[in-house]
Design a protein around this motif. Structure first.
Motif, PDB file in Angstrom:
ATOM      1  N   THR A  61       0.862  -1.191   0.000  1.00  0.00           N
ATOM      2  CA  THR A  61       0.000   0.000   0.000  1.00  0.00           C
ATOM      3  C   THR A  61       0.894   1.234   0.000  1.00  0.00           C
ATOM      4  O   THR A  61       1.883   1.287   0.730  1.00  0.00           O
ATOM      5  CB  THR A  61      -0.914   0.017   1.248  1.00  0.00           C
ATOM      6  N   ILE A  62       0.538   2.204  -0.837  1.00  0.00           N
ATOM      7  CA  ILE A  62       1.286   3.469  -0.836  1.00  0.00           C
ATOM      8  C   ILE A  62       0.347   4.564  -0.335  1.00  0.00           C
ATOM      9  O   ILE A  62      -0.745   4.752  -0.885  1.00  0.00           O
ATOM     10  CB  ILE A  62       1.771   3.841  -2.255  1.00  0.00           C
ATOM     11  N   GLN A  63       0.767   5.242   0.728  1.00  0.00           N
ATOM     12  CA  GLN A  63      -0.027   6.380   1.203  1.00  0.00           C
ATOM     13  C   GLN A  63       0.742   7.639   0.876  1.00  0.00           C
ATOM     14  O   GLN A  63       1.898   7.793   1.275  1.00  0.00           O
ATOM     15  CB  GLN A  63      -0.255   6.279   2.705  1.00  0.00           C
ATOM     16  N   TRP A  64       0.114   8.495   0.121  1.00  0.00           N
ATOM     17  CA  TRP A  64       0.770   9.731  -0.303  1.00  0.00           C
ATOM     18  C   TRP A  64      -0.280  10.844  -0.354  1.00  0.00           C
ATOM     19  O   TRP A  64      -1.316  10.666  -0.984  1.00  0.00           O
ATOM     20  CB  TRP A  64       1.418   9.533  -1.691  1.00  0.00           C
ATOM     21  N   ASP A  65      -0.022  11.932   0.333  1.00  0.00           N
ATOM     22  CA  ASP A  65      -0.979  13.048   0.343  1.00  0.00           C
ATOM     23  C   ASP A  65      -2.366  12.528   0.710  1.00  0.00           C
ATOM     24  O   ASP A  65      -2.513  11.820   1.687  1.00  0.00           O
ATOM     25  CB  ASP A  65      -0.990  13.721  -1.029  1.00  0.00           C
ATOM     26  N   ASP A  66      -3.375  12.840  -0.106  1.00  0.00           N
ATOM     27  CA  ASP A  66      -4.719  12.336   0.182  1.00  0.00           C
ATOM     28  C   ASP A  66      -5.033  11.053  -0.598  1.00  0.00           C
ATOM     29  O   ASP A  66      -6.187  10.688  -0.755  1.00  0.00           O
ATOM     30  CB  ASP A  66      -5.762  13.420  -0.103  1.00  0.00           C
ATOM     31  N   PHE A  67      -3.989  10.373  -1.093  1.00  0.00           N
ATOM     32  CA  PHE A  67      -4.171   9.117  -1.838  1.00  0.00           C
ATOM     33  C   PHE A  67      -3.770   7.922  -0.973  1.00  0.00           C
ATOM     34  O   PHE A  67      -2.714   7.941  -0.342  1.00  0.00           O
ATOM     35  CB  PHE A  67      -3.283   9.101  -3.096  1.00  0.00           C
ATOM     36  N   TYR A  68      -4.603   6.900  -1.010  1.00  0.00           N
ATOM     37  CA  TYR A  68      -4.303   5.627  -0.343  1.00  0.00           C
ATOM     38  C   TYR A  68      -4.428   4.573  -1.444  1.00  0.00           C
ATOM     39  O   TYR A  68      -5.525   4.291  -1.920  1.00  0.00           O
ATOM     40  CB  TYR A  68      -5.332   5.400   0.765  1.00  0.00           C
ATOM     41  N   VAL A  69      -3.278   4.068  -1.893  1.00  0.00           N
ATOM     42  CA  VAL A  69      -3.298   3.143  -3.035  1.00  0.00           C
ATOM     43  C   VAL A  69      -2.909   1.745  -2.553  1.00  0.00           C
ATOM     44  O   VAL A  69      -1.761   1.484  -2.211  1.00  0.00           O
ATOM     45  CB  VAL A  69      -2.346   3.628  -4.155  1.00  0.00           C
ATOM     46  N   ASP A  70      -3.900   0.872  -2.511  1.00  0.00           N
ATOM     47  CA  ASP A  70      -3.680  -0.492  -2.045  1.00  0.00           C
ATOM     48  C   ASP A  70      -3.593  -1.398  -3.280  1.00  0.00           C
ATOM     49  O   ASP A  70      -4.581  -1.601  -3.986  1.00  0.00           O
ATOM     50  CB  ASP A  70      -4.863  -0.895  -1.148  1.00  0.00           C
ATOM     51  N   PHE A  71      -2.369  -1.892  -3.526  1.00  0.00           N
ATOM     52  CA  PHE A  71      -2.209  -2.798  -4.677  1.00  0.00           C
ATOM     53  C   PHE A  71      -1.883  -4.219  -4.217  1.00  0.00           C
ATOM     54  O   PHE A  71      -1.307  -5.019  -4.951  1.00  0.00           O
ATOM     55  CB  PHE A  71      -1.176  -2.261  -5.679  1.00  0.00           C
ATOM     56  N   SER A  72      -2.303  -4.524  -2.963  1.00  0.00           N
ATOM     57  CA  SER A  72      -1.995  -5.857  -2.423  1.00  0.00           C
ATOM     58  C   SER A  72      -2.835  -6.956  -3.059  1.00  0.00           C
ATOM     59  O   SER A  72      -2.463  -8.132  -3.007  1.00  0.00           O
ATOM     60  CB  SER A  72      -2.190  -5.853  -0.902  1.00  0.00           C
ATOM     61  N   LYS A  73      -3.971  -6.564  -3.668  1.00  0.00           N
ATOM     62  CA  LYS A  73      -4.825  -7.599  -4.280  1.00  0.00           C
ATOM     63  C   LYS A  73      -4.370  -7.824  -5.729  1.00  0.00           C
ATOM     64  O   LYS A  73      -5.146  -7.716  -6.676  1.00  0.00           O
ATOM     65  CB  LYS A  73      -6.297  -7.172  -4.227  1.00  0.00           C
ATOM     66  N   ASN A  74      -3.075  -8.046  -5.877  1.00  0.00           N
ATOM     67  CA  ASN A  74      -2.496  -8.335  -7.191  1.00  0.00           C
ATOM     68  C   ASN A  74      -1.722  -9.643  -7.135  1.00  0.00           C
ATOM     69  O   ASN A  74      -1.265 -10.059  -6.076  1.00  0.00           O
ATOM     70  CB  ASN A  74      -1.555  -7.188  -7.608  1.00  0.00           C
ATOM     71  N   ARG A  75      -1.528 -10.234  -8.309  1.00  0.00           N
ATOM     72  CA  ARG A  75      -0.854 -11.536  -8.380  1.00  0.00           C
ATOM     73  C   ARG A  75       0.665 -11.316  -8.338  1.00  0.00           C
ATOM     74  O   ARG A  75       1.396 -11.653  -9.282  1.00  0.00           O
ATOM     75  CB  ARG A  75      -1.284 -12.260  -9.659  1.00  0.00           C
ATOM     76  N   ILE A  76       1.117 -10.728  -7.239  1.00  0.00           N
ATOM     77  CA  ILE A  76       2.548 -10.425  -7.070  1.00  0.00           C
ATOM     78  C   ILE A  76       2.992 -10.781  -5.658  1.00  0.00           C
ATOM     79  O   ILE A  76       2.172 -10.851  -4.745  1.00  0.00           O
ATOM     80  CB  ILE A  76       2.849  -8.919  -7.284  1.00  0.00           C
ATOM     81  N   ASN A  77       4.294 -10.961  -5.502  1.00  0.00           N
ATOM     82  CA  ASN A  77       4.874 -11.041  -4.162  1.00  0.00           C
ATOM     83  C   ASN A  77       6.097 -10.122  -4.115  1.00  0.00           C
ATOM     84  O   ASN A  77       6.349  -9.392  -5.092  1.00  0.00           O
ATOM     85  CB  ASN A  77       5.192 -12.488  -3.774  1.00  0.00           C
ATOM     86  N   SER A  78       6.840 -10.156  -3.024  1.00  0.00           N
ATOM     87  CA  SER A  78       7.973  -9.223  -2.872  1.00  0.00           C
ATOM     88  C   SER A  78       8.975  -9.388  -3.997  1.00  0.00           C
ATOM     89  O   SER A  78       9.562  -8.409  -4.480  1.00  0.00           O
ATOM     90  CB  SER A  78       8.697  -9.457  -1.554  1.00  0.00           C
ATOM     91  N   GLU A  79       9.144 -10.638  -4.422  1.00  0.00           N
ATOM     92  CA  GLU A  79      10.131 -10.868  -5.485  1.00  0.00           C
ATOM     93  C   GLU A  79       9.696 -10.206  -6.800  1.00  0.00           C
ATOM     94  O   GLU A  79      10.526  -9.674  -7.544  1.00  0.00           O
ATOM     95  CB  GLU A  79      10.321 -12.384  -5.685  1.00  0.00           C
TER      96      GLU A  79
END
Ligand code: F6P
Length: 539
Positions: free
Chosen positions: A44-62
């Motif tokens: 999740t990226i929190q920036w200014d008034d944006f909260y962008v949750d991209f955890s529901k993606n087919r990705i992992n840390s790698e």
């Protein structure tokens, strides 16, 4: 050439991503959520008034590490500097790409051919401000000395879609002027708009970068003829203004030089709403709000330019999109805003995204052998849930989707807002988790019907959650997608800022129109000849 030409699929990292893809393509996201309680925070990226949750993606840390490595291998940072500094990154048209300068502070130094363009930009902003204020407060009046009540933007493509989308999106902030947009060469469009208008109180804004576009000139001519049924040629000056780079053609149309707002060839049509092309925005919501839109975009520019890869919203969204397009072979992506105000957002993005990256020749002039531009489509939620969500949930195609929502509604009706946001959350949760056979069985469903009620889940979504829909946050959101487009173009090794693909149809239409007018049909395929004959007989 300002940007390098590197085939992404021949990089070391692309090869690693291919291996990595094989290891995770069949894994279910819900397993990752179960295994890693920190997953949502990690992605999740929190920036200014944006909260962008991209955890529901087919990705992992790698995956993220490899994306970052790919960005480095493709020298993304260097490309970003060139984009902002006015290098000729629109190589095929020999131009810089400087919509970012339109929203930069006055003391920035942006050189085009050795000259700082900021003074010209700020001169144009003053013209926009003074003109909009005079129309809004009624000091500038029509030919019978009445204040204006309606404004009509005449333009097409980037000279229509951006302003139309923003005006619609910011309707909450609108003033007493009623905005209209005429774009299609279909005469029924212009006539439908004209029938609602009073010539004495309507201002026409002709927007055409080139002032040669058939649709815009036809509509402008039709409207001027209509206007002259009521007023004189001298009155045209009070009711028609233009935004263009082509001052000679604008003056030949009969518009006074003082009524011409400038445009520059270093601003692409689909990225031009920040210039005087946005005059109808400034007229509809006031200059202050137009300025706030620009300030929001500038904040996103700074974020994009300065933020590291992991927390850089446009960059992360671009790589996720590439992941689905090139590895999962997704054919399209959806954009679903949970606000009716963003009704035209997907339509606007279609030009921005598909005219930019719908290319199959790479920066070395060679045919690509991988997928480029995404198909993008969408409609606001919750309406879209009752239209095409069935296919996203249970169809055979993988459709990654951006869900855009706002924590606060504009009219403040809590009951509606809570219902809206419940749906906003519910859909991405359902797309993530799906519903297993066992879960369906426990609901008492008969065995024969069970398979039809199973949802496999594992459908990727980004949640872009913003505090409130304001001119500033809208500016950030649009700029976010503009930079996503840029990053994707860099990775796919295409030139994102030309649009030769729209030319062939235009050329043929001119030839066919001539044939319709003269009645002499020349060389066409049999199908087109039959269609021309059918038209002649029946029109
Ligand atoms: O569709 C092609 C295009 O050139 C777009 O890129 C542009 O936004 C539109 O036509 C309108 O062009 P103009 O502003 O020159 O009328």
């Amino acid at each position: 050439m300002a940007l390098q030409s590197i085939n992404p699929t021949e990089t070391k990292t692309w090869a690693k991503l291919k291996v990595h893809f094989e290891t995770i393509k069949d894994q279910h996201m819900k397993t990752w959520f179960a295994e890693n309680p920190g997953r949502a925070d990690e992605f999740t990226i929190q920036w200014d008034d944006f909260y962008v949750d991209f955890s529901k993606n087919r990705i992992n840390s790698e995956t993220m590490t490899l994306f970052k490595e790919l960005a480095e291998e493709l020298q993304l940072k260097d490309a970003i500097s060139k984009y902002f500094e006015g290098d000729v990154i629109n190589h095929t048209e020999g131009r810089a790409v400087l919509h970012t300068a339109l929203r930069a502070p006055e003391d920035t130094n942006v050189l085009v051919d050795g000259e700082n363009v900021m003074p010209e930009i700020y001169k144009a902003k003053t013209l926009i401000k003074n003109f909009s204020e005079a129309i809004i407060n009624g000091t500038k009046k029509g030919y019978t000395n009445k204040a204006f009540t309606d404004i009509v933007n005449i333009g097409i493509g980037g000279s229509d879609l951006g302003p139309a989308m923003v005006v619609d999106s910011l309707a909450f902030y609108g003033n007493h002027l009623t905005p209209h947009f005429v774009s299609n060469v279909d005469g029924d469009h212009v006539n439908e708009v004209l029938k609602t208008l009073n010539p004495e109180t309507t201002l026409f804004v002709i927007v055409s970068k080139t002032f040669t576009t058939q649709e815009t000139l036809s509509n402008a001519n039709t409207i001027r003829e209509w206007f002259l049924n009521y007023a004189t040629q001298d009155d045209v000056a009070k009711h028609f203004v233009a935004v263009s780079t082509n001052t000679a053609k604008v003056q030949a149309f009969g518009i006074e030089p003082s009524n011409i707002f400038p445009m520059w060839d270093w601003v692409g049509g689909r990225f031009s709403l920040w210039s005087a092309v946005g005059l109808s925005i400034s007229l509809s919501v006031g200059y202050e709000n137009f300025e706030a839109l620009l300030e929001g975009a500038h904040k996103m520019d700074t974020h994009f330019k300065e933020e590291e890869f992991e927390t850089n919203i446009p960059t992360v969204l671009a790589f996720l999109s590439i992941w689905y397009n090139n590895f999962f072979k997704a054919e399209s992506e959806a954009v679903i805003p949970y606000t009716q105000y963003l009704n035209q957002f997907a339509t606007y993005l279609q030009q921005a995204i598909m005219e930019s990256n719908g290319k199959s020749i790479d920066r070395s002039g060679k045919q690509v052998d991988y997928q480029t531009g995404n198909l993008v489509w969408g409609e606001p939620g919750t309406n879209s849930q009752h239209a095409f969500f069935q296919l996203i949930h249970q169809g055979t195609k993988l459709i990654p989707a951006d869900f855009i929502g706002f924590t606060k509604s504009l009219h403040g009706n809590k009951d509606h807002q809570d219902k809206l946001i419940s749906n906003f959350f519910a859909q991405t949760e359902a797309l993530l988790n799906g519903k297993t056979e066992a879960e369906v069985q426990t609901e008492g469903t008969s065995a024969e019907i069970v398979p039809f009620k199973v949802f496999e889940g594992n459908k990727p979504t980004n949640t872009i959650f913003i505090k409130q829909l304001t001119p500033e946050s809208l500016g950030k959101l649009i700029a976010m997608y503009e930079h996503k487009i840029f990053v994707q173009g860099v990775v796919w090794n295409v030139f994102s800022y030309d649009q030769f693909g729209v030319e062939l149809g235009k050329q043929l239409a001119t030839k066919i129109l001539d044939e319709i007018n003269t009645g002499s049909v020349t060389n066409h395929d049999a199908s087109t000849i039959n269609l021309l004959r059918h038209y002649k007989k029946n029109s």
